[in-house]
Design a protein around this motif. Structure first.
Motif, PDB file in Angstrom:
ATOM      1  N   MET A  18       0.832  -1.197   0.000  1.00 54.61           N
ATOM      2  CA  MET A  18       0.000   0.000   0.000  1.00 54.61           C
ATOM      3  C   MET A  18       0.864   1.243   0.000  1.00 54.61           C
ATOM      4  O   MET A  18       1.681   1.436   0.911  1.00 54.61           O
ATOM      5  CB  MET A  18      -0.906   0.001   1.241  1.00 54.61           C
ATOM      6  CG  MET A  18      -1.867   1.164   1.250  1.00 54.61           C
ATOM      7  SD  MET A  18      -2.914   1.100   2.691  1.00 54.61           S
ATOM      8  CE  MET A  18      -3.902   2.558   2.423  1.00 54.61           C
ATOM      9  N   LYS A  19       0.684   2.048  -1.035  1.00 55.25           N
ATOM     10  CA  LYS A  19       1.378   3.335  -1.154  1.00 55.25           C
ATOM     11  C   LYS A  19       2.871   3.208  -0.859  1.00 55.25           C
ATOM     12  O   LYS A  19       3.427   3.942  -0.045  1.00 55.25           O
ATOM     13  CB  LYS A  19       0.742   4.362  -0.220  1.00 55.25           C
ATOM     14  CG  LYS A  19      -0.703   4.693  -0.583  1.00 55.25           C
ATOM     15  CD  LYS A  19      -1.291   5.676   0.410  1.00 55.25           C
ATOM     16  CE  LYS A  19      -2.749   5.957   0.108  1.00 55.25           C
ATOM     17  NZ  LYS A  19      -3.443   6.608   1.211  1.00 55.25           N
TER      18      LYS A  19
ATOM     19  N   PRO B  40      -5.033  -0.469  -0.668  1.00 55.72           N
ATOM     20  CA  PRO B  40      -4.172  -1.625  -0.464  1.00 55.72           C
ATOM     21  C   PRO B  40      -4.346  -2.689  -1.538  1.00 55.72           C
ATOM     22  O   PRO B  40      -5.471  -2.939  -1.993  1.00 55.72           O
ATOM     23  CB  PRO B  40      -4.598  -2.171   0.903  1.00 55.72           C
ATOM     24  CG  PRO B  40      -5.780  -1.426   1.333  1.00 55.72           C
ATOM     25  CD  PRO B  40      -6.024  -0.297   0.400  1.00 55.72           C
TER      26      PRO B  40
END
Lengths: 47, 137
Positions: A18-19, B40
């Motif tokens: 995530m990111k 995510p």
């Protein structure tokens, strides 16, 4: 417990990207929001 | 991204590891989406999660195209599962999210073909047998 419309979503915890980071993600951490869970067959394909 | 505007949390999930997610993200996705993917990318190693959601294909060892809408009370409202060969229509996902938000805020129901901006129907004994009068899409 299997996923059924009208029933509680089966919870899970899993690794995620995530990111730019690696994190543990728990579905029930998103409780209180509308959630879209989007399964797809594989990276580097169309979704 | 329209889903962000709808205040919806998206979790993308496949049987790939988080490291393969990272590689795909860097090789391709970050070039397609400015600023990178904002949600995510979950690793369902071994298809453990996909099995519970009924989308794991044990022959191909992948999660097929399953999409679930979960409400703020953590109940599943909608599910759609497609085979590997057909991709999805995000506009229908957005329509369904707007329909669920509409019914939750108004107490009405949305008949088939309902589009955002239209009114819904109030269920009542009087409406039985007269839906054709109230709903003319």
């Amino acid at each position: 417990m299997l996923a059924r419309v009208g029933k509680a979503a089966p919870d899970f915890e899993a690794n995620a990207f995530m990111k730019g980071d690696f994190e543990k993600v728990k579905l029930s951490d998103y409780k209180g929001k509308w959630i879209v869970l989007w399964f797809y067959p594989g990276d580097f394909t169309f979704v | 991204m329209e889903l962000k505007a709808l205040d919806v949390e998206v979790l993308a999930i496949s049987t790939d590891s988080q490291f393969v997610h990272q590689a795909w993200h860097e090789a391709e996705l970050s070039k397609m989406v400015q600023g990178g993917i904002p949600f995510p990318m979950v690793s369902d190693a071994g298809g453990r999660i996909g099995q519970v959601y009924g989308v794991y294909d044990p022959d191909e060892c992948v999660d097929i195209r399953g999409r679930f809408i979960i409400d703020p009370d953590f109940n599943i409202r909608s599910m759609e599962i497609l085979s590997l060969d057909v991709g999805r229509n995000p506009l229908e996902l957005i329509r369904q999210i707007k329909a669920y938000r509409y019914v939750c805020s108004t107490g009405e129901v949305t008949p088939s073909g309902w589009q955002p901006g239209q009114s819904g129907l109030k269920t009542s004994a009087e409406l039985v047998g007269k839906v054709y009068q109230a709903w003319k899409p």
